[in-house]
Scaffold this motif. Sequence first.
Motif, PDB file in Angstrom:
ATOM      1  N   SER A 117      42.219  31.315  34.712  1.00  0.00           N
ATOM      2  CA  SER A 117      42.947  32.395  35.370  1.00  0.00           C
ATOM      3  C   SER A 117      42.089  32.996  36.470  1.00  0.00           C
ATOM      4  CB  SER A 117      43.321  33.492  34.359  1.00  0.00           C
ATOM      5  OG  SER A 117      42.142  34.139  33.896  1.00  0.00           O
ATOM      6  N   ALA A 118      42.670  33.915  37.223  1.00  0.00           N
ATOM      7  CA  ALA A 118      41.910  34.593  38.268  1.00  0.00           C
ATOM      8  C   ALA A 118      40.756  35.399  37.678  1.00  0.00           C
ATOM      9  CB  ALA A 118      42.835  35.503  39.079  1.00  0.00           C
ATOM     10  N   ALA A 119      40.933  35.895  36.475  1.00  0.00           N
ATOM     11  CA  ALA A 119      39.875  36.695  35.846  1.00  0.00           C
ATOM     12  C   ALA A 119      38.618  35.881  35.580  1.00  0.00           C
ATOM     13  CB  ALA A 119      40.396  37.287  34.536  1.00  0.00           C
ATOM     14  N   SER A 120      38.752  34.551  35.512  1.00  0.00           N
ATOM     15  CA  SER A 120      37.596  33.694  35.235  1.00  0.00           C
ATOM     16  C   SER A 120      36.853  33.284  36.509  1.00  0.00           C
ATOM     17  CB  SER A 120      38.044  32.442  34.473  1.00  0.00           C
ATOM     18  OG  SER A 120      38.983  31.689  35.231  1.00  0.00           O
ATOM     19  N   LEU A 121      37.245  33.857  37.655  1.00  0.00           N
ATOM     20  CA  LEU A 121      36.641  33.466  38.930  1.00  0.00           C
ATOM     21  C   LEU A 121      35.315  34.175  39.224  1.00  0.00           C
ATOM     22  CD1 LEU A 121      39.811  33.366  41.233  1.00  0.00           C
ATOM     23  CD2 LEU A 121      38.475  31.424  40.409  1.00  0.00           C
ATOM     24  N   LYS A 122      34.955  35.171  38.450  1.00  0.00           N
ATOM     25  CA  LYS A 122      33.731  35.910  38.741  1.00  0.00           C
ATOM     26  C   LYS A 122      32.520  34.978  38.736  1.00  0.00           C
ATOM     27  CE  LYS A 122      31.184  40.109  37.590  1.00  0.00           C
ATOM     28  NZ  LYS A 122      31.147  41.334  36.757  1.00  0.00           N
TER      29      LYS A 122
END
Length: 327
Positions: A117-122
């Motif tokens: 997900s986008a949250a895992s892009l960090k």
Amino acid sequence: MKQITPALLLLAISVTTTANAEKITLQMADQKGGMRAVLEAAGKLQNLPYNLRWAEFPAAAPLGEALNAGAVDAGFIGDAPLLFAEAGGARVKAIAVAKSDAYGTALLVNAGSPLTSAASLKGKSIATNRGSIGQFVALKALAAAGLSARDVTFRFLDPADAKLALIRGSVDVWATWEPYTAFAETQDHLRVLVNGRGLWSGNTFVAATDSALANPEKRRALQDFLHRLSDAQQWANQHPDSYSQTLSKIIGFPQDAVKLSFERRHMAWQPIDAQTVAQQQQTADFYHQSGLLPVALQVAPTFDYSFTLSGPAGGKAPDASRQQEVQ
């Protein structure tokens, strides 16, 4: 039968040459056959009352530079790249808008990527074109996940290099758009991590230079071009196989990728309206807040409302409920 003398033949050639010389030439910039293919497939490039010359670009950034330099009269350009061109001093105005489903403007990863997900892009790296709709969707996806551009590393590459970097593992994500997304899914087996629905307006424009708009002949040619483009898009929506075959030949993409890209976009051309201007202002404000546009832009003066398109609204727009790119 009256004999055609050399003098009469020379006169005929002279008259034909003069007539051709008097026809205005419209220099049109395209991205991956976005306009040219649909016009060719629908047979709308026949009997033009002006000369039409195409310039093909792989992405919006160099197309915007061509508009800025006055090397072309008009071009097919996304909402975010148009803003960057205008911020860079390009004297252009949007004269028509294509509404489409935003799904294919997406963040792609390799099939085996652990990202979910986008949250895992960090802490990850994202390849895209600077100022592209790909970068815009990446930034919007990060914002929706409570992240920002500071939480990732952007690598600014053209589509071919960006895809190669992803496949080789040099970057974690590729932020791109159609038809590159469909090609990557069908041919390279890449996976859509985040699609553009709810993040991007789906708006793409025909933008014309102020100098072209100030020329009465070119203005008439642009109006004729838009009518043909709108008619052609409506035809293509009814004949996806014929259109996909033509676009496949022009851009060199497999037909299955082209057809997937086309069918899920549901594109329809419309005149400029207040909703479109409001959406463009929201995009400009987001880029300014993100620090990518150094000054706040007021977009209303960058539109020309005087052009019309075929049909009641230039064709049927995509279902709003689905909204969550030569001579």
